[in-house]
Enzyme design. Structure first.
Site, mmCIF file in Angstrom:
data_model
loop_
_atom_site.group_PDB
_atom_site.id
_atom_site.type_symbol
_atom_site.label_atom_id
_atom_site.label_comp_id
_atom_site.label_asym_id
_atom_site.label_seq_id
_atom_site.Cartn_x
_atom_site.Cartn_y
_atom_site.Cartn_z
ATOM 1 N N CYS A 160 48.564 38.987 43.382
ATOM 2 C CA CYS A 160 49.632 39.828 43.266
ATOM 3 C C CYS A 160 49.069 41.128 42.106
ATOM 4 C CB CYS A 160 50.845 39.402 42.072
ATOM 5 S SG CYS A 160 51.739 40.419 41.460
ATOM 6 N N CYS A 163 50.984 42.184 39.106
ATOM 7 C CA CYS A 163 50.556 41.341 37.772
ATOM 8 C C CYS A 163 49.131 41.178 37.261
ATOM 9 C CB CYS A 163 50.805 39.819 38.347
ATOM 10 S SG CYS A 163 52.461 39.665 39.471
ATOM 11 N N ASP A 164 48.233 41.379 37.924
ATOM 12 C CA ASP A 164 46.775 41.099 37.499
ATOM 13 C C ASP A 164 45.787 42.274 37.717
ATOM 14 O OD1 ASP A 164 47.604 38.586 37.111
ATOM 15 O OD2 ASP A 164 46.916 37.923 39.234
#
Ligand code: NAP
Length: 332
Positions: A160, A163-164
């Protein structure tokens, strides 16, 4: 029986020092609402259903918590100034859900029957009945099937970019895949990374033309055609990714800080295949406002949402489904 100052019920011993006979330990199997799955969508649905005074059961599966359990830092879930570890976030949400009065059982659903109300939900050892159902079983990112994915999950291997991505500022990264997700992830990651190596197993992308054009025009994205990821090497965190040419079998090594695997997702909907409408890829089709094709059965989170796939949007969908369930139960 009397109530204490804290509101807890106490047993008053009126006998001769004898404790009253204990009631047989009957297991409760009938609920107003049964929620299947315990990620952000499932727990949030539980909080809202219980606060609406609906008798609510969550069947969490044997590994509760959803995808966030396999994540490290979560920086984009509101309310945590310094971020929070994914597993800690899920433990907190679970405790909050239990405090609201939701019953949570860590058992796996093996079958469902949505033909009539009350709907039946079966585990290996029990049959539960619910007047309404919320499906929150999520989706799993497809994996390459490499040992390094397990070893370096959360340590350079991610599924993701939203997200990261911010953890990889000024680093070189690999993105594996050739569909819309891979191109979207690669384009998003150019905000942070110095170079993106897009590794695709063919010499033509599956992604939509407009997204391809954008990626081809981006100088930060380098394309590695006819290549598969063979190995992920590191020392505590990802350091190298080995590629294999699908035509010549020649191996090359890229020194990178991370790899984003974007080869699609599989929604967890096998159980529901003959019960509610699914699309070609197996995602639940929503009619409106979290309602599935069966009246009284609702869905929330990645199990229907292929677009946003965020913990916060899953939680939002869980809230929406619970509000719809409350309305449905009042009207029916
Ligand atoms: P996808 O369209 O199924 O593409 C998966 C990609 O990964 C393909 O290029 C495939 O290669 C490759 N792949 C699959 N298994 C692999 C493996 N084991 N090793 C190496 N490569 C592998 O999945 P997606 O990109 O996640 O998209 C899913 C759906 O969501 C699509 O309908 C897409 O249009 C949609 N979506 C839309 C947007 C948007 O519009 N913004 C964004 C994301 C997703 P091959 O091409 O060789 O099969």
């Amino acid at each position: 029986m009397m109530s204490s100052a804290t509101g807890e019920t106490q047993v008053v011993d009126k006998g001769l020092g004898k404790k009253p006979p204990s009631k047989p330990n009957e297991k409760k199997t009938k609920f107003d609402v049964i929620i299947i799955g315990a990620g952000p969508a499932g727990y949030t649905a539980g909080i809202y259903c219980s606060r609406a005074r609906r008798d609510t059961l969550i069947l969490s599966g044997i590994l509760p918590g959803g995808q966030l359990v396999n994540t490290t830092d979560v920086e984009n879930y509101p309310g945590f100034e310094n971020g929070i570890m994914g597993p800690d976030l899920m433990i907190n949400i679970r405790k909050q859900t239990e405090r609201m009065g939701t019953t949570i059982i860590d058992d796996e659903v093996v079958n469902v029957d949505f033909k009539h109300r009350p709907f039946k939900v079966l585990t290996a050892s029990e049959e539960y009945e619910g007047d309404a159902i919320i499906i929150c079983t999520g989706a799993n990112p497809r994996k390459l099937g490499l040992e390094g994915e397990t070893t370096y999950g959360g340590k350079g291997v991610s599924y993701c970019a939203t997200c990261d991505g911010p953890f990889f500022r000024n680093q070189e990264l690999v993105v594996a895949g050739g569909g819309d997700s891979a191109i979207e992830e690669a384009t998003f990651l150019t905000k942070f990374a110095s170079t993106i190596h897009l590794v695709h197993r063919r010499e033509q992308l599956r992604a939509s033309k407009i997204m391809q054009e954008r990626a081809f025009a981006d100088k930060k994205i380098k394309f590695h055609w006819n290549k598969t990821v063979e190995e992920i090497i590191g020392n505590g965190k990802v350091q190298k990714v080995v590629l294999r040419d699908t035509k010549t079998n020649e191996k090359t090594t890229l020194e990178v800080g991370g790899i984003f695997v974007a080869i699609g997702h599989d929604p967890n909907t096998k159980l529901f295949a003959n019960q509610i409408e699914l699309d070609k890829q197996g995602y639940i089709v929503l009619k409106e406002n979290t309602k599935t094709s069966v009246k009284g059965v609702f869905a929330a989170g990645d199990v229907h949402d292929r677009r946003y796939r965020q913990a916060i949007t899953a939680a939002g969908f869980g809230c929406m489904a619970a509000i719809e369930v409350d309305k449905f139960l009042s009207e029916n």
